[in-house]
Scaffold this motif. Structure first.
Motif, PDB file in Angstrom:
ATOM      1  N   GLY A 149     -17.716 -48.171  69.776  1.00  0.00           N
ATOM      2  CA  GLY A 149     -17.671 -48.602  68.571  1.00  0.00           C
ATOM      3  C   GLY A 149     -17.656 -48.054  67.462  1.00  0.00           C
ATOM      4  N   LEU A 150     -18.330 -47.146  66.891  1.00  0.00           N
ATOM      5  CA  LEU A 150     -19.554 -47.591  66.111  1.00  0.00           C
ATOM      6  C   LEU A 150     -18.157 -46.544  64.666  1.00  0.00           C
ATOM      7  N   THR A 151     -18.173 -47.814  63.830  1.00  0.00           N
ATOM      8  CA  THR A 151     -17.333 -47.173  62.548  1.00  0.00           C
ATOM      9  C   THR A 151     -17.943 -46.620  61.515  1.00  0.00           C
ATOM     10  N   GLY A 152     -18.971 -46.592  61.501  1.00  0.00           N
ATOM     11  CA  GLY A 152     -19.290 -46.299  60.383  1.00  0.00           C
ATOM     12  C   GLY A 152     -20.528 -44.497  60.209  1.00  0.00           C
ATOM     13  N   VAL A 153     -19.854 -43.886  60.640  1.00  0.00           N
ATOM     14  CA  VAL A 153     -21.058 -42.903  60.541  1.00  0.00           C
ATOM     15  C   VAL A 153     -20.147 -41.688  60.273  1.00  0.00           C
ATOM     16  N   ARG A 154     -20.926 -41.159  59.032  1.00  0.00           N
ATOM     17  CA  ARG A 154     -20.654 -39.805  57.993  1.00  0.00           C
ATOM     18  C   ARG A 154     -21.510 -38.477  58.006  1.00  0.00           C
ATOM     19  N   ASP A 155     -20.518 -37.771  58.144  1.00  0.00           N
ATOM     20  CA  ASP A 155     -21.476 -36.637  58.298  1.00  0.00           C
ATOM     21  C   ASP A 155     -21.763 -35.609  56.949  1.00  0.00           C
ATOM     22  N   GLU A 156     -22.913 -34.981  56.868  1.00  0.00           N
ATOM     23  CA  GLU A 156     -23.244 -34.930  56.036  1.00  0.00           C
ATOM     24  C   GLU A 156     -23.174 -33.551  56.007  1.00  0.00           C
ATOM     25  N   ARG A 157     -23.549 -33.480  54.754  1.00  0.00           N
ATOM     26  CA  ARG A 157     -23.353 -32.045  55.376  1.00  0.00           C
ATOM     27  C   ARG A 157     -24.576 -30.680  53.553  1.00  0.00           C
ATOM     28  N   PRO A 158     -24.985 -30.009  54.242  1.00  0.00           N
ATOM     29  CA  PRO A 158     -25.236 -29.166  52.426  1.00  0.00           C
ATOM     30  C   PRO A 158     -24.243 -28.652  51.981  1.00  0.00           C
ATOM     31  N   GLN A 159     -24.514 -28.488  50.580  1.00  0.00           N
ATOM     32  CA  GLN A 159     -24.250 -28.885  49.017  1.00  0.00           C
ATOM     33  C   GLN A 159     -23.846 -26.691  48.615  1.00  0.00           C
ATOM     34  N   PHE A 160     -21.998 -26.361  48.984  1.00  0.00           N
ATOM     35  CA  PHE A 160     -22.109 -25.464  48.393  1.00  0.00           C
ATOM     36  C   PHE A 160     -22.333 -24.369  48.488  1.00  0.00           C
ATOM     37  N   VAL A 179     -26.136 -19.945  47.115  1.00  0.00           N
ATOM     38  CA  VAL A 179     -27.680 -19.476  45.889  1.00  0.00           C
ATOM     39  C   VAL A 179     -28.720 -18.502  47.565  1.00  0.00           C
ATOM     40  N   HIS A 180     -28.798 -19.463  48.339  1.00  0.00           N
ATOM     41  CA  HIS A 180     -29.940 -19.686  49.506  1.00  0.00           C
ATOM     42  C   HIS A 180     -29.452 -18.945  50.778  1.00  0.00           C
ATOM     43  N   ASP A 181     -28.471 -19.083  50.839  1.00  0.00           N
ATOM     44  CA  ASP A 181     -27.616 -18.191  52.454  1.00  0.00           C
ATOM     45  C   ASP A 181     -26.597 -18.553  52.655  1.00  0.00           C
ATOM     46  N   PRO A 182     -26.286 -17.191  51.537  1.00  0.00           N
ATOM     47  CA  PRO A 182     -25.173 -16.671  51.198  1.00  0.00           C
ATOM     48  C   PRO A 182     -23.992 -15.946  52.684  1.00  0.00           C
ATOM     49  N   ASN A 183     -25.371 -15.548  53.569  1.00  0.00           N
ATOM     50  CA  ASN A 183     -24.637 -14.987  54.759  1.00  0.00           C
ATOM     51  C   ASN A 183     -25.563 -15.605  56.469  1.00  0.00           C
ATOM     52  N   ALA A 184     -25.472 -16.346  55.858  1.00  0.00           N
ATOM     53  CA  ALA A 184     -25.909 -17.539  56.533  1.00  0.00           C
ATOM     54  C   ALA A 184     -26.800 -17.106  57.639  1.00  0.00           C
ATOM     55  N   ASP A 185     -27.428 -16.534  57.593  1.00  0.00           N
ATOM     56  CA  ASP A 185     -28.681 -15.710  57.949  1.00  0.00           C
ATOM     57  C   ASP A 185     -30.532 -15.706  58.180  1.00  0.00           C
ATOM     58  N   LEU A 186     -30.197 -17.094  56.784  1.00  0.00           N
ATOM     59  CA  LEU A 186     -31.272 -17.317  56.392  1.00  0.00           C
ATOM     60  C   LEU A 186     -32.463 -18.225  57.857  1.00  0.00           C
ATOM     61  N   TRP A 187     -32.150 -18.432  58.914  1.00  0.00           N
ATOM     62  CA  TRP A 187     -32.295 -18.759  59.869  1.00  0.00           C
ATOM     63  C   TRP A 187     -33.474 -17.358  60.544  1.00  0.00           C
ATOM     64  N   LYS A 188     -32.802 -16.254  60.103  1.00  0.00           N
ATOM     65  CA  LYS A 188     -33.709 -15.888  61.021  1.00  0.00           C
ATOM     66  C   LYS A 188     -34.801 -14.755  60.024  1.00  0.00           C
ATOM     67  N   SER A 189     -35.207 -15.036  59.150  1.00  0.00           N
ATOM     68  CA  SER A 189     -36.228 -15.228  58.132  1.00  0.00           C
ATOM     69  C   SER A 189     -37.278 -15.868  57.435  1.00  0.00           C
ATOM     70  N   ASP A 190     -36.489 -17.299  57.508  1.00  0.00           N
ATOM     71  CA  ASP A 190     -37.698 -18.685  57.530  1.00  0.00           C
ATOM     72  C   ASP A 190     -36.840 -19.823  57.266  1.00  0.00           C
ATOM     73  N   THR A 191     -37.078 -20.068  58.356  1.00  0.00           N
ATOM     74  CA  THR A 191     -36.632 -21.133  59.505  1.00  0.00           C
ATOM     75  C   THR A 191     -37.332 -22.452  58.172  1.00  0.00           C
ATOM     76  N   ASP A 192     -37.849 -22.227  58.256  1.00  0.00           N
ATOM     77  CA  ASP A 192     -38.104 -24.095  57.166  1.00  0.00           C
ATOM     78  C   ASP A 192     -37.235 -23.870  56.186  1.00  0.00           C
ATOM     79  N   ALA A 193     -37.358 -23.231  55.506  1.00  0.00           N
ATOM     80  CA  ALA A 193     -35.990 -22.501  54.277  1.00  0.00           C
ATOM     81  C   ALA A 193     -35.037 -23.540  54.437  1.00  0.00           C
TER      82      ALA A 193
END
Length: 244
Positions: free
Chosen positions: A89-100, A105-119
């Motif tokens: 019954g939680l009514t205040g859940v907010r889905d927060e997503r990264p900005q387009f 700019v930084h992860d156009p191919n969605a593969d940044l995790w392969k080279s820099d997990t921190d970034a």
């Protein structure tokens, strides 16, 4: 500035002294009543999230719950988030997503995790959380000392990103968590049955062997143990195009 720092430290010290031996429910109630509608619970809707979410729902079902949808979560996590929020019954859940713009700019191919997990974590978790917490005076996490790593020194109350940060489950053991789940018949995350005791993004989460540290499947094979949202940082918001 020095006076403000001392005053903030005194506030954290006073709250820790007061709540050191308090139950998670008591800590939650203090946090919620202290900040009213200006506090948010940050939840991954992971393997143990149901416990804190259930407690919060008993006190204030309208509490703001921030869920960081990184764009790389398991499908099971997204389904679990919807089902658990509805059940509790939680009514205040907010889905927060990264900005387009950040992704473009930084992860156009969605593969940044392969080279820099921190970034990758910075773009997909740290920046979205910093933006989501604007307007809140405090926040609540589900971290516990038994999870190991830097968390073994976890206090009940800290300061994080200039706000009071409450960790109601800091003192609880795995046995406490399991007992609460059983007592309230809380549903498990679907991946727990497949050997995932700690669940993050699919590229950086692996099942673990019995007896291993429960977070050993996160960023396995690296020294990384935290995504960054619980790590002190010099600036809350990094502008698009800036260093990450």
């Amino acid at each position: 500035m020095a006076y403000e720092v001392c005053e903030a430290a005194d506030e954290v010290g006073e709250l820790n002294a007061r709540l050191r031996d308090a139950t998670p429910q008591e800590i939650l109630r203090v946090a919620i009543e202290r900040h009213g509608g200006k506090i948010a619970l940050v939840s991954s809707f992971g393997s143990e999230s149901a416990v804190l979410l259930h407690m919060a729902a008993q006190i204030d079902p309208d509490i703001a719950v921030i869920f960081l949808d990184t764009g790389m979560l398991f499908g099971q996590t997204l389904d679990y988030r919807k089902q658990l929020a509805q059940r509790l019954g939680l009514t205040g859940v907010r889905d927060e997503r990264p900005q387009f713009q950040d992704l473009a700019v930084h992860d156009p191919n969605a593969d940044l995790w392969k080279s820099d997990t921190d970034a990758c974590c910075h773009i997909r978790k740290v920046l979205p959380l910093d933006r989501a917490l604007k307007g809140f005076d405090g926040w609540i996490t589900g971290r516990k000392r038994f999870q190991g790593g830097d968390r073994i020194r976890l206090q009940v109350v800290e300061r994080g990103e200039g706000k009071l940060k409450f960790n109601p489950l800091a003192n609880w053991t795995k046995a406490d968590i399991d007992a609460y789940v059983a007592e309230h018949d809380l549903p498990a995350h679907p991946l727990v049955a497949f050997g995932y005791p700690s669940i993050g993004c699919w590229p950086c989460t692996r099942p673990v062997e019995e007896g291993q540290d429960e977070r050993s499947g996160r960023w396995a094979g690296s020294e990384k143990t935290e995504c960054g949202i619980h790590t002190p940082r010099a600036s809350s918001i990094v502008e698009v195009g800036g260093d990450i």
